[in-house]
Structures are given as structure tokens and as C-alpha cells.
Write a protein that holds these residues in place. Sequence first.
Motif: not given
Length: 391
Positions: A162-165, A217-221
Amino acid sequence: MNVRSVGVEEELLLIDPSSGVPRAIAGGVIRFARENGDEGDDARDDDRDDGGDDDWHDGGDDGGDVEPLEAEFQREQLETATRPCLSLEELAEQIHAARRAASDAAHGLGAEIAALATSPVAVSPSVTPSSRYLRMARAYGKTAEEQLTCGCHVHVSVESPDEGVGVLDRIRPWLPPLLALTANSPFWQDQDTGYASFRQQLWSRWPSAGPTGLFESVKAYRDTVEDMVRSGGLLDEGMVYFDARLSRNYPTVEIRVADVCLLADDAVLLAALARALAETAALGWRAGELPDPVRPEVLRLAMWRASRSGLQGELLHPVTQRPAPAHDVLSALVDHVTPALEQAGDLHAVRELLGGLLRRGTGADLQHAVRQRGGEMTEVVQSAVSRTLGF
């Protein structure tokens, strides 16, 4: 005080010392290194990425040794990687040690190394004969054939995906200046291209290369990556060549925009700025600050501008997206990340390193200077060989 770890991967050319022509000897150089004390294992060559996440190693000791040499897409190049480092001093030592190790191994086969992002001398590259690389060569034709390019990839640790995105979304406008200050590929196939970084032009041919929109969001990534692979336009996830991406295997973001730096000092400067950008972005994400919604189409123009002129002219300002003198843009970049640089204890070093770069010029400027003195392309390469090792 918590400081993010940072590490650098550098792609280097293997050079014939008399002609300056890149030599297709990477496999032999890696074997020589292993047989003479390097713990590297070229069994991985069959399925490794082009310089992506599989190369990022988790340092398990005090960082005294550098990681093994690795093969790359073309047989005329190889890659080095540092361990994750906390201080710029440690990182500089590892970069210099990695370059020396690569040089020593190349000398075993009568070759030199050069930190050049493209070959000034004409060459017909040859693909490393691994199953994955040969499939890429068949699938992408001329794009793959002409990909004898060398980049510098910086990995910065993050606490979570999450922080990465959040970091990826917030560093986007600041990536073109990193290309501009590392530009090191004005010549290609015995021609002056008119670009400070022609590598970026060659690299942007890949269907997944370049800037991205906001993920949020991570999901979108993850959904975006999966959709790209399912499209059939990419062989696998390793071919997601975003300007910056999440590591598949390690807790890092990987910033991929830079040319390999001619001087090791510039690689250290790049890494320091990349870490500070990631820290600044992470703080903004945690504070709920919204990322700049600048569109990827504009970011592509900004990257083109950085590729075209490097620091000799104007860049698109990351805040206004309007043309501004390159030096003003770099000042804005340092101002943007100054609190993060201070936290890491890097501000003085960054000012010193940036001042040195601005006085002598980028790798592209130094290559042009050899030509302006009447040097042939071979002399450009020979000068680069010396500068790669700091002579």
C-alpha cells in the motif's frame, strides 16, 4: 531514526579495448568471475528478467561484498547489483567495488567495461541464448534486436505494498529530472542522435514502457499488471516496464528511468534523490495528501524533453508542467525532498554531488566534449572506460 534502504543495479557494456566495439562475451566473463572467487551462478540466466526484481538481493551481512555479476538481454552487456544500503558512503563503496569486480572479470577475457547507456560505435548485438530472451527476440523483432541499452535501476525499501503504491502515485512528476541528470547516451550506431539520452527513445519502444496513471490502490495496480499480461502483448509480468514499479519479490519500489551513469558519483546522487523522493511521497501518502493528477500523456512529454536535451536547456517543471531552465527544475527537486534528505543525513552530500555534476556536465556532455576535441567514437568509448573506474 528509520532510514530507508537503497540499492543500485547497473548495466555495463563489455568493450574491446582497441576498437571500442562491444563484445558478446558476457557468459565467459561471468564464468571467469565465478571460477576466480565470485559466488555467482549463471544457472539463472535461462529465465531471469531484464534487470528487474529477480536481481534485487536481500543483504544478509554487513555489506562487505557485492552481489555476483549477471547476464543481461544482450551478450555484450552484464549487470552488477549492490546490496541494500543505509548510508551513501556504503552505497558508493559498493558501486565502486561492483565496477572493479566487473572490470577484473572482463580483463580475464581481454575486455574492458564501460558505463555507457548506448554504444557510440556501431555494433550488431546478439541476444543471450536463454529460453526467455529468445522468445522475446522472436516476439518483438527490431525492438528487441536494437535493445543494447544500459540503465541504472534504484530500489528503495517500502513498508508495505500500500505504501509502495502511494509512493508510485506521488513520484511520477519528479522522474523526468532524474533522467535528465543521468543522461548518458547521445551516440548510437556511430551517429550523434541529437538526444542526451537516446536509450530512453529506444527503451520506450517496448509496449509497457513509460509513465503510468494514478493507481490509488494495490488492487488497481495488480489488476493493471494482470490485464497487461493477459492482453498477450507481454510475455510475463517481468516485462511490465513502468518508469517505476513495485518489486514482485522484495519490499521495494524500483525506479527505472535513469541511464547508467558514466561516473559512480552520479549513481550515488541518483540513489540519494530517489530515496528522498520515496520518503517524501510516503509521508504525503500517510498524511492523506492527494497525488498530482497530471496525466501520463504530459509525463511522456516531460520524459521526452529530458531525453532530448538533458540539462542543456529546459525541462518541464514537475509542479507547473511548463518549460523551465533545467537548473531551476533541479533546484525545485532538491527543495521538494530537502526534509527527507536532512532526515537521512544526505543533504550536504547531495548538494556536493549535484554541484560537481553541474560543473562538469552529464555523461552525455562528457561524451560530446571528447567529440568536440576532434576525438573519434573509439576515443569516446576509451574515455568512458577510464571514467567508469574513476580514472
